[in-house]
Design an enzyme around this catalytic site. Sequence first.
Site, PDB file in Angstrom:
ATOM      1  N   LYS A  65      26.510 -20.068  34.993  1.00 56.88           N
ATOM      2  CA  LYS A  65      27.085 -19.914  33.652  1.00 56.88           C
ATOM      3  C   LYS A  65      27.252 -21.275  32.958  1.00 56.88           C
ATOM      4  O   LYS A  65      26.878 -21.440  31.806  1.00 56.88           O
ATOM      5  CB  LYS A  65      28.459 -19.202  33.722  1.00 56.88           C
ATOM      6  N   ARG A 124      36.800 -11.485  32.122  1.00 57.63           N
ATOM      7  CA  ARG A 124      36.613 -11.305  33.564  1.00 57.63           C
ATOM      8  C   ARG A 124      37.247 -10.022  34.057  1.00 57.63           C
ATOM      9  O   ARG A 124      37.173  -9.728  35.252  1.00 57.63           O
ATOM     10  CB  ARG A 124      37.290 -12.458  34.290  1.00 57.63           C
ATOM     11  N   ARG A 145      27.519 -27.635  46.040  1.00 61.92           N
ATOM     12  CA  ARG A 145      28.319 -28.367  45.039  1.00 61.92           C
ATOM     13  C   ARG A 145      29.613 -28.875  45.670  1.00 61.92           C
ATOM     14  O   ARG A 145      30.061 -29.975  45.369  1.00 61.92           O
ATOM     15  CB  ARG A 145      28.619 -27.484  43.826  1.00 61.92           C
ATOM     16  N   ARG A 181      34.468 -29.896  44.033  1.00 62.06           N
ATOM     17  CA  ARG A 181      35.361 -29.006  43.275  1.00 62.06           C
ATOM     18  C   ARG A 181      36.235 -28.271  44.283  1.00 62.06           C
ATOM     19  O   ARG A 181      35.721 -27.705  45.249  1.00 62.06           O
ATOM     20  CB  ARG A 181      34.543 -28.039  42.408  1.00 62.06           C
ATOM     21  N   ARG A 193      36.743 -15.731  45.760  1.00 56.92           N
ATOM     22  CA  ARG A 193      36.239 -15.646  44.372  1.00 56.92           C
ATOM     23  C   ARG A 193      35.188 -14.534  44.254  1.00 56.92           C
ATOM     24  O   ARG A 193      35.157 -13.801  43.266  1.00 56.92           O
ATOM     25  CB  ARG A 193      35.642 -16.992  43.940  1.00 56.92           C
TER      26      ARG A 193
END
Length: 190
Positions: free
Chosen positions: A14, A90, A129, A135, A146
Amino acid sequence: MANIIIFGAPGSGKGTQSERLIAKYNLCHISTGELLRDHIARKTELGIVADSYCSRGQLIPDDLMIEILAHTIDNDPNAAKGLILDGFPRTIPQARALKQLLAERGMKIDNVIGLEVPEDELVQRLLKRGQESGRSDDNLETINKRLDVYRTQTYPLRDYYINEGKYAAIKATGTIDEIFERIADVIEGR
Ligand code: AP5
Ligand code: MG
């Protein structure tokens, strides 16, 4: 002016595709995740609340998120150029609230771009990542939470927007350029 939702699971691209979209179509990018991470980094009152949810991979409460989104749209001078909504809505209540708040401002959603990626690839991208940029929610335990939240609370929006005739499924594997071409075809009605 087009208002576009970029929809998809954690790691579906996204943020990556939004950057391309704003560059090509000069739209206003609103990423609720980035907005919350900015507050968390600055340790604002909202940031402290948001961190207690984001760090566990949970969604922050709908009422709070909807209020933040309305405030952001009303205070961003670029919003009139058209919106790319990344990470919002969401939940079904967020989608209903969005429809109403846009209607009150004479706006509507034109396209919902659904980035569809197999789950094993999502996990690989996020773990990579996590190793490279750190992160804090990119660790296996939080990634799994998630994805679970996505499946139960967010994925039902796919049907919601199919019923509204707005959902375009995009095969979001391959190179970033290939995926962007598929998105541009939808936006330009090709
Ligand atoms: P948010 O920031 O929205 O995170 P997310 O949905 O988990 O998604 P990501 O940002 O991780 O992935 P992305 O789809 O943007 O993919 P990206 O381009 O980065 O939300 C974070 C948290 O905030 C939530 O968990 C929640 O707590 C809270 N929150 C946010 N919005 C909320 C809301 N509306 N209501 C309630 N709570 C909310 O790509 C991922 C990686 O893959 C990158 O490293 C990228 O380089 C790589 N990549 C991208 N494309 C490709 C490709 N084609 N091939 C290979 N790698 C690729
Ligand atoms: Mg993102």
